[in-house]
Design an enzyme around this catalytic site. Structure first.
Site, PDB file in Angstrom:
ATOM      1  N   VAL A  13       3.783  -7.867   7.534  1.00  0.00           N
ATOM      2  CA  VAL A  13       3.001  -6.677   7.887  1.00  0.00           C
ATOM      3  C   VAL A  13       3.318  -6.237   9.309  1.00  0.00           C
ATOM      4  O   VAL A  13       3.576  -5.058   9.572  1.00  0.00           O
ATOM      5  CB  VAL A  13       1.490  -6.932   7.729  1.00  0.00           C
ATOM      6  CG1 VAL A  13       0.687  -5.744   8.266  1.00  0.00           C
ATOM      7  CG2 VAL A  13       1.136  -7.176   6.270  1.00  0.00           C
ATOM      8  N   ARG A  39      10.582 -15.430  16.314  1.00  0.00           N
ATOM      9  CA  ARG A  39      10.546 -14.206  15.504  1.00  0.00           C
ATOM     10  C   ARG A  39      10.419 -12.931  16.354  1.00  0.00           C
ATOM     11  O   ARG A  39      11.167 -11.972  16.125  1.00  0.00           O
ATOM     12  CB  ARG A  39       9.431 -14.288  14.465  1.00  0.00           C
ATOM     13  CG  ARG A  39       9.478 -13.146  13.492  1.00  0.00           C
ATOM     14  CD  ARG A  39       8.625 -13.344  12.265  1.00  0.00           C
ATOM     15  NE  ARG A  39       8.679 -12.148  11.437  1.00  0.00           N
ATOM     16  CZ  ARG A  39       9.599 -11.897  10.530  1.00  0.00           C
ATOM     17  NH1 ARG A  39      10.555 -12.777  10.309  1.00  0.00           N
ATOM     18  NH2 ARG A  39       9.572 -10.781   9.834  1.00  0.00           N
ATOM     19  N   VAL A  79      -3.456 -16.101   7.718  1.00  0.00           N
ATOM     20  CA  VAL A  79      -2.889 -16.714   6.518  1.00  0.00           C
ATOM     21  C   VAL A  79      -2.881 -15.666   5.417  1.00  0.00           C
ATOM     22  O   VAL A  79      -3.925 -15.088   5.102  1.00  0.00           O
ATOM     23  CB  VAL A  79      -3.725 -17.933   6.078  1.00  0.00           C
ATOM     24  CG1 VAL A  79      -3.161 -18.534   4.794  1.00  0.00           C
ATOM     25  CG2 VAL A  79      -3.764 -18.978   7.191  1.00  0.00           C
ATOM     26  N   PRO A 120     -10.042 -11.457   5.363  1.00  0.00           N
ATOM     27  CA  PRO A 120     -10.777 -10.307   4.829  1.00  0.00           C
ATOM     28  C   PRO A 120     -11.144  -9.348   5.961  1.00  0.00           C
ATOM     29  O   PRO A 120     -11.870  -9.721   6.887  1.00  0.00           O
ATOM     30  CB  PRO A 120     -12.017 -10.927   4.192  1.00  0.00           C
ATOM     31  CG  PRO A 120     -12.218 -12.212   4.920  1.00  0.00           C
ATOM     32  CD  PRO A 120     -10.860 -12.687   5.347  1.00  0.00           C
ATOM     33  N   ASP A 147      -6.815   0.936  -0.145  1.00  0.00           N
ATOM     34  CA  ASP A 147      -7.377   1.105  -1.492  1.00  0.00           C
ATOM     35  C   ASP A 147      -7.426   2.591  -1.851  1.00  0.00           C
ATOM     36  O   ASP A 147      -7.145   2.981  -2.992  1.00  0.00           O
ATOM     37  CB  ASP A 147      -8.805   0.545  -1.560  1.00  0.00           C
ATOM     38  CG  ASP A 147      -8.924  -0.838  -0.979  1.00  0.00           C
ATOM     39  OD1 ASP A 147      -9.031  -1.795  -1.754  1.00  0.00           O
ATOM     40  OD2 ASP A 147      -8.923  -0.959   0.254  1.00  0.00           O
ATOM     41  N   MET A 149      -5.546   5.030  -0.685  1.00  0.00           N
ATOM     42  CA  MET A 149      -4.200   5.544  -0.949  1.00  0.00           C
ATOM     43  C   MET A 149      -3.748   5.155  -2.358  1.00  0.00           C
ATOM     44  O   MET A 149      -3.131   5.951  -3.076  1.00  0.00           O
ATOM     45  CB  MET A 149      -3.206   5.019   0.083  1.00  0.00           C
ATOM     46  CG  MET A 149      -3.481   5.423   1.523  1.00  0.00           C
ATOM     47  SD  MET A 149      -3.713   7.207   1.770  1.00  0.00           S
ATOM     48  CE  MET A 149      -5.501   7.292   1.977  1.00  0.00           C
ATOM     49  N   ARG A 150      -4.085   3.931  -2.751  1.00  0.00           N
ATOM     50  CA  ARG A 150      -3.744   3.489  -4.111  1.00  0.00           C
ATOM     51  C   ARG A 150      -4.478   4.330  -5.151  1.00  0.00           C
ATOM     52  O   ARG A 150      -3.914   4.676  -6.199  1.00  0.00           O
ATOM     53  CB  ARG A 150      -4.096   2.011  -4.275  1.00  0.00           C
ATOM     54  CG  ARG A 150      -3.170   1.085  -3.521  1.00  0.00           C
ATOM     55  CD  ARG A 150      -3.648  -0.355  -3.527  1.00  0.00           C
ATOM     56  NE  ARG A 150      -2.669  -1.224  -2.868  1.00  0.00           N
ATOM     57  CZ  ARG A 150      -2.910  -2.458  -2.467  1.00  0.00           C
ATOM     58  NH1 ARG A 150      -4.116  -2.992  -2.669  1.00  0.00           N
ATOM     59  NH2 ARG A 150      -1.975  -3.173  -1.879  1.00  0.00           N
ATOM     60  N   HIS A 174     -13.167  -4.042   1.514  1.00  0.00           N
ATOM     61  CA  HIS A 174     -11.768  -4.085   1.060  1.00  0.00           C
ATOM     62  C   HIS A 174     -11.637  -5.352   0.222  1.00  0.00           C
ATOM     63  O   HIS A 174     -11.217  -6.404   0.697  1.00  0.00           O
ATOM     64  CB  HIS A 174     -10.813  -4.122   2.253  1.00  0.00           C
ATOM     65  CG  HIS A 174      -9.368  -4.285   1.878  1.00  0.00           C
ATOM     66  ND1 HIS A 174      -8.748  -3.480   0.949  1.00  0.00           N
ATOM     67  CD2 HIS A 174      -8.423  -5.174   2.294  1.00  0.00           C
ATOM     68  CE1 HIS A 174      -7.484  -3.861   0.821  1.00  0.00           C
ATOM     69  NE2 HIS A 174      -7.269  -4.897   1.618  1.00  0.00           N
TER      70      HIS A 174
END
Length: 308
Positions: A13, A39, A79, A120, A147, A149-150, A174
């Site tokens: 992300v 990274r 995580v 969350p 959500d 946008m979906r 969410h």
């Protein structure tokens, strides 16, 4: 304004967001922190290669002290959800990680806006505000923007219209207690329910598809990141540009919808360069309001059991 972004979390992300952000707005400095120190070094060098097309940006690996003069601190670290897990399954794992992030960012002297996308997200946004002690309008979560946008995508496919013509939102958590605000949805400025293709069974199928989409993506490719990275880009760009936009975000609830709890939840929110400009209590039916209160009750139940 220096137009500086401090990014915590350089996984799928975070790195996708960094790439999207540089391509969508002007960023003077992008400081990247991750516990895996190599990274951000690699990503900083990789991202430099797009600057001939995106404009000059100082991109570099960072320590928490680099957050001091940032305009925005974006938290993607945590995580990730595994196949079969709910977002709430991640609570105690990611709360422990969150505290190790927020405390040193605040100690650096950071005075900007926190933007949280780790899950969350409603819980972690609420706790970011509580741990930091920041004013509530300077802490934002991505909430139900992804959500929503979906939902727009699914409705556009069903009605065979451009997605830009669809105006519809998912509200609440969410997660599993979210719900679609179908009664206020429009397509090409026409009420959604006026379309002959739409009935309760169709809406129920769409609702199910939207809710299951994230899990399906994780099952097939291991993680979701393109959608949420683009939502982060929209939010952070608006802050950097001091441009007012309205999105369904994790925002502080202060009695809206009859909710009694002190927490963040997905609701239409106007943001600008200062963070949250206004939390909007959108029109809901009695059934939808009950769903919103149920979502808040569930979040409060989880918050009450959080191990800090």
């Amino acid at each position: 304004m220096s137009r500086k972004v401090f990014l915590v979390g350089d996984g799928a992300v975070g790195s996708t967001f960094a790439n999207d952000l540089l391509q969508n707005t002007t960023v003077d400095e992008l400081a990247i922190f991750d516990v895996a120190k190599d990274r951000p070094v690699g990503d900083s060098m990789d991202l430099e290669d797009i600057t001939p097309f995106t404009g000059q940006t100082n991109i570099h690996p960072a320590e928490y002290s680099d957050a001091k003069d940032a305009d925005v601190c974006v938290i993607t670290a945590g995580v990730p959800r595994k196949p079969g897990e709910t977002r709430l399954d991640l609570v105690n794992k990611n709360v422990k990680i969150l505290k190790t992030i927020v405390d040193p960012v605040v100690e650096s002297g950071f005075k900007g806006v926190f933007v949280v996308s780790a899950n969350p997200v409603d819980i972690l946004t609420t706790l970011t505000q509580k741990i930091s002690g920041f004013p509530k309008d300077r802490v934002i979560g991505t909430g139900t923007s992804l959500d929503s946008m979906r939902l727009r995508v699914e409705l556009a496919k069903k009605l065979n219209v451009p997605v830009a013509k669809v105006n519809s939102m998912v509200l609440g958590e969410h997660g599993d207690t979210s719900f679609e605000n179908f009664d206020e949805s429009t397509v090409d400025n026409k009420p959604l329910r006026d379309y002959s293709e739409i009935n309760d069974n169709v809406l129920s199928e769409i609702e199910s598809d939207v809710r299951k989409k994230g899990g399906k993506i994780i099952t097939n490719k291991g993680a979701t990141f393109y959608g949420v990275a683009m939502m982060l880009t929209q939010i952070v760009s608006a802050i950097l540009d001091n441009r007012s936009i309205c999105l369904p975000l994790s925002a502080p609830i202060n009695g809206e919808y009859g909710i009694k709890h002190d927490l963040y939840l997905g609701t239409p929110t106007i943001i600008n360069g200062n963070g949250i400009e206004k939390v909007i209590e959108t029109k809901l039916s009695d059934v939808e309001k009950a769903k919103m209160i149920n979502s808040a009750d569930k979040m409060q139940e989880v918050l009450s059991g959080v191990e800090m």
